[in-house]
Design a protein around this motif. Structure first.
Motif, PDB file in Angstrom:
ATOM      1  N   LEU A  56       6.287   1.234   2.170  1.00 35.97           N
ATOM      2  CA  LEU A  56       6.882   2.566   2.202  1.00 35.97           C
ATOM      3  C   LEU A  56       7.475   2.880   3.567  1.00 35.97           C
ATOM      4  CD1 LEU A  56       4.063   4.495   0.316  1.00 35.97           C
ATOM      5  CD2 LEU A  56       6.324   3.905  -0.585  1.00 35.97           C
ATOM      6  N   GLU A  57       6.887   2.323   4.610  1.00 30.85           N
ATOM      7  CA  GLU A  57       7.322   2.648   5.963  1.00 30.85           C
ATOM      8  C   GLU A  57       7.010   1.476   6.873  1.00 30.85           C
ATOM      9  OE1 GLU A  57       5.712   6.431   7.236  1.00 30.85           O
ATOM     10  OE2 GLU A  57       6.490   6.157   9.261  1.00 30.85           O
ATOM     11  N   THR A  99       1.718   0.525  -0.589  1.00 31.73           N
ATOM     12  CA  THR A  99       0.931   1.077  -1.701  1.00 31.73           C
ATOM     13  C   THR A  99       0.997   0.154  -2.917  1.00 31.73           C
ATOM     14  OG1 THR A  99       0.619   2.984  -3.163  1.00 31.73           O
ATOM     15  CG2 THR A  99       2.883   2.419  -2.624  1.00 31.73           C
ATOM     16  N   THR A 102      -2.988   3.891  -0.987  1.00 31.94           N
ATOM     17  CA  THR A 102      -1.921   3.697  -0.010  1.00 31.94           C
ATOM     18  C   THR A 102      -2.600   3.311   1.299  1.00 31.94           C
ATOM     19  OG1 THR A 102      -0.551   5.353  -1.106  1.00 31.94           O
ATOM     20  CG2 THR A 102       0.011   4.809   1.187  1.00 31.94           C
ATOM     21  N   ILE A 104      -2.372   2.693   5.379  1.00 34.42           N
ATOM     22  CA  ILE A 104      -1.633   3.009   6.606  1.00 34.42           C
ATOM     23  C   ILE A 104      -2.295   2.223   7.735  1.00 34.42           C
ATOM     24  CG2 ILE A 104      -0.887   4.822   8.191  1.00 34.42           C
ATOM     25  CD1 ILE A 104      -1.085   6.824   5.937  1.00 34.42           C
TER      26      ILE A 104
END
Lengths: 160, 160
Positions: free
Chosen positions: A81-82, A92, A108, A110
């Motif tokens: 996603l990033e 995710t 998800t 991080i």
């Protein structure tokens, strides 16, 4: 944890693992993003990682196959996603490809890499959609499993 | 539908609305991305859109508040996953901010704008995580609601 992490923290649905690692963050990031390096630390031994395909861009897919000591393979598909080089990775399992919903959105992740007193603050957060999924993940051995992988990651990155 | 759409099509979990609109795609894209324009077409009349905050970048949030004819307000929060100017917008309600899981991941919307014989092929796809959610969305009036909004969008964009 950073302020950003604290602000969005939800103790009911979140699991966090953090380590202060004496390796520059660029090397830890490289071990997360180079498939050949990732295969060397991603599964807690005696599990192994037999396959890693990483399409590192928002919407890019990843496929990581882990093999149990008995030889059974477990494929994991997800989506990035990033991506912020040397700082941050977000992915995710809610999608199997851009943007096909998975059978079950579970979490998800991080991953952040921050300078801290000449070392790196490494933090892995798992955000779940439900409290039940967080509990299941914890019972499956999140802290021990991700902790052992973080140790393997640190040991490998130190040699880069 | 494009080949890409066909490839990832899942009739069990997906709803699709498509229109050939006699307006350049740049204008349709603008009506989707300028908050003041979006408020003029996004809710099927006599519903209105009272608030639109659009942070147009992957991971950026959107907040759109719709008001019923009786005056009740319904806020919708989501996240943009992909932005390709004048071509494509992807957003989901699976997160309320980057990357806080929402209470219930319901759908991911993929809006595409394609040139077709001097007009624009406008396609709005709603991909759900479950067949039940697709059915619920259909029963809530997806085709009529999104269809009327597409007509309102086309009428507004034609005047830009």
């Amino acid at each position: 944890m950073s302020d950003a992490a604290s602000q969005t923290s939800d103790p009911g649905r979140e699991l966090v693992l953090t380590r202060l690692i004496d390796v520059p963050r660029e090397k830890l990031y490289r071990a997360w993003t180079d498939p050949e390096l990732l295969k060397q630390w991603f599964a807690p031994l005696p599990w192994t990682t037999t396959r890693a395909e990483l399409d590192l861009r928002p919407g890019g897919g990843n496929l990581i196959v882990m093999r149990s000591p008995e030889g059974e393979e477990f494929p994991n598909r997800g989506i990035y996603l990033e991506i912020v080089e040397n700082e941050r990775l977000v992915f995710t399992d809610a999608y199997t490809s851009a943007w096909e919903p998975s059978a079950k959105p579970f979490m998800t992740a991080i991953i952040t890499f921050e300078d801290e007193g000449g070392k790196t603050r490494y933090t892995a957060r798992a955000l779940h959609w439900t409290v039940e999924d967080r509990q299941a993940h914890e019972s499956m051995g999140f802290h021990e499993g991700w902790g052992r992988c973080a140790d393997q990651l640190a040991a490998l990155a130190a040699k880069l």
